[in-house]
Motif scaffolding. Structure first.
Motif, PDB file in Angstrom:
ATOM      1  N   VAL A  73       0.849  -1.202   0.000  1.00  0.00           N
ATOM      2  CA  VAL A  73       0.000   0.000   0.000  1.00  0.00           C
ATOM      3  C   VAL A  73       0.880   1.246   0.000  1.00  0.00           C
ATOM      4  O   VAL A  73       0.623   2.201  -0.741  1.00  0.00           O
ATOM      5  CB  VAL A  73      -0.968  -0.015   1.209  1.00  0.00           C
ATOM      6  N   GLU A  74       1.929   1.216   0.809  1.00  0.00           N
ATOM      7  CA  GLU A  74       2.852   2.359   0.901  1.00  0.00           C
ATOM      8  C   GLU A  74       3.469   2.703  -0.451  1.00  0.00           C
ATOM      9  O   GLU A  74       3.586   3.881  -0.800  1.00  0.00           O
ATOM     10  CB  GLU A  74       3.949   2.040   1.918  1.00  0.00           C
ATOM     11  N   ILE A  75       3.863   1.682  -1.227  1.00  0.00           N
ATOM     12  CA  ILE A  75       4.494   1.964  -2.530  1.00  0.00           C
ATOM     13  C   ILE A  75       3.473   2.026  -3.669  1.00  0.00           C
ATOM     14  O   ILE A  75       3.830   2.328  -4.801  1.00  0.00           O
ATOM     15  CB  ILE A  75       5.622   0.962  -2.859  1.00  0.00           C
ATOM     16  N   GLY A  76       2.210   1.720  -3.371  1.00  0.00           N
ATOM     17  CA  GLY A  76       1.150   1.864  -4.358  1.00  0.00           C
ATOM     18  C   GLY A  76       1.092   0.775  -5.413  1.00  0.00           C
ATOM     19  O   GLY A  76       0.653   1.030  -6.537  1.00  0.00           O
ATOM     20  N   VAL A  77       1.522  -0.433  -5.063  1.00  0.00           N
ATOM     21  CA  VAL A  77       1.496  -1.548  -6.012  1.00  0.00           C
ATOM     22  C   VAL A  77       0.729  -2.709  -5.376  1.00  0.00           C
ATOM     23  O   VAL A  77       1.189  -3.280  -4.383  1.00  0.00           O
ATOM     24  CB  VAL A  77       2.924  -2.014  -6.392  1.00  0.00           C
ATOM     25  N   PRO A  78      -0.442  -3.071  -5.926  1.00  0.00           N
ATOM     26  CA  PRO A  78      -1.184  -4.213  -5.365  1.00  0.00           C
ATOM     27  C   PRO A  78      -0.426  -5.516  -5.615  1.00  0.00           C
ATOM     28  O   PRO A  78       0.078  -5.753  -6.708  1.00  0.00           O
ATOM     29  CB  PRO A  78      -2.516  -4.194  -6.098  1.00  0.00           C
ATOM     30  N   MET A  79      -0.341  -6.338  -4.588  1.00  0.00           N
ATOM     31  CA  MET A  79       0.484  -7.537  -4.623  1.00  0.00           C
ATOM     32  C   MET A  79      -0.289  -8.786  -4.232  1.00  0.00           C
ATOM     33  O   MET A  79      -1.311  -8.718  -3.563  1.00  0.00           O
ATOM     34  CB  MET A  79       1.654  -7.392  -3.638  1.00  0.00           C
ATOM     35  N   VAL A  80       0.278  -9.910  -4.618  1.00  0.00           N
ATOM     36  CA  VAL A  80      -0.128 -11.209  -4.111  1.00  0.00           C
ATOM     37  C   VAL A  80       0.977 -11.628  -3.143  1.00  0.00           C
ATOM     38  O   VAL A  80       2.159 -11.547  -3.476  1.00  0.00           O
ATOM     39  CB  VAL A  80      -0.286 -12.248  -5.237  1.00  0.00           C
ATOM     40  N   ILE A  81       0.576 -12.063  -1.953  1.00  0.00           N
ATOM     41  CA  ILE A  81       1.528 -12.394  -0.899  1.00  0.00           C
ATOM     42  C   ILE A  81       1.243 -13.813  -0.425  1.00  0.00           C
ATOM     43  O   ILE A  81       0.092 -14.134  -0.097  1.00  0.00           O
ATOM     44  CB  ILE A  81       1.404 -11.410   0.280  1.00  0.00           C
ATOM     45  N   SER A  82       2.274 -14.641  -0.411  1.00  0.00           N
ATOM     46  CA  SER A  82       2.129 -16.040   0.004  1.00  0.00           C
ATOM     47  C   SER A  82       3.143 -16.376   1.083  1.00  0.00           C
ATOM     48  O   SER A  82       4.302 -15.970   1.003  1.00  0.00           O
ATOM     49  CB  SER A  82       2.362 -16.978  -1.176  1.00  0.00           C
ATOM     50  N   ILE A  83       2.691 -17.143   2.039  1.00  0.00           N
ATOM     51  CA  ILE A  83       3.563 -17.691   3.075  1.00  0.00           C
ATOM     52  C   ILE A  83       3.406 -19.203   3.021  1.00  0.00           C
ATOM     53  O   ILE A  83       2.286 -19.720   2.994  1.00  0.00           O
ATOM     54  CB  ILE A  83       3.165 -17.206   4.486  1.00  0.00           C
TER      55      ILE A  83
END
Length: 145
Positions: A29-39
């Motif tokens: 959110v801070e850098i303005g790029v929507p991401m997919v995050i996996s653990i």
């Protein structure tokens, strides 16, 4: 003589996996790029996942594979590129290994010296993915290396 037939394995907890997801989301959110995050846990099984609104569909599989790669080998996905770039037979052959990712955005999760899982981020250029993943690890007091 007694030999051990089993080992105790430490793995990432569901609570900690969610903490990492939230930290990565905040950085994205801070850098303005929507991401997919996996653990993933220590053996590469999906433990926690988030696809932010607007994150590319293709990134779903890439993020999971980055996390898997990091957990499976205990090194970051960008380190794979450095490892293979000057070794032509390995560079040409290893890329056919299922789920192996050789560009940035995947990091092993190491707690007290034990590899407990992997974090994978995808959605932007791999430099953005690395920034988000690295920011998440830093936010919880871990490092990328």
């Amino acid at each position: 003589m007694t030999t051990s037939r089993a080992v105790t394995v430490r793995t990432v907890t569901a609570e900690f996996a969610q903490e990492l997801i939230d930290a990565a989301t905040s950085k994205a959110v801070e850098i303005g790029v929507p991401m997919v995050i996996s653990i993933v846990d220590h053996d590469g099984t999906l433990k926690a996942f988030r696809r932010m609104d607007g994150a590319p569909l293709l990134s779903v599989e890439i993020a999971q594979n980055k996390a898997y790669t990091a957990a499976a080998f205990g090194i970051s996905t960008d380190a794979w590129h450095e490892f293979i770039k000057e070794d032509e037979p390995l560079r040409l052959g290893i890329v056919h290994t299922d789920r192996l990712v050789t560009f940035g955005g995947g990091y092993p999760i190491t707690v007290d010296g034990d590899l407990v899982g992997g974090l994978g981020v995808s959605g932007g250029h791999y430099s953005h993915d690395m920034q988000v993943a690295g920011g998440a690890l830093e936010a919880v007091g871990l490092s990328t290396g």
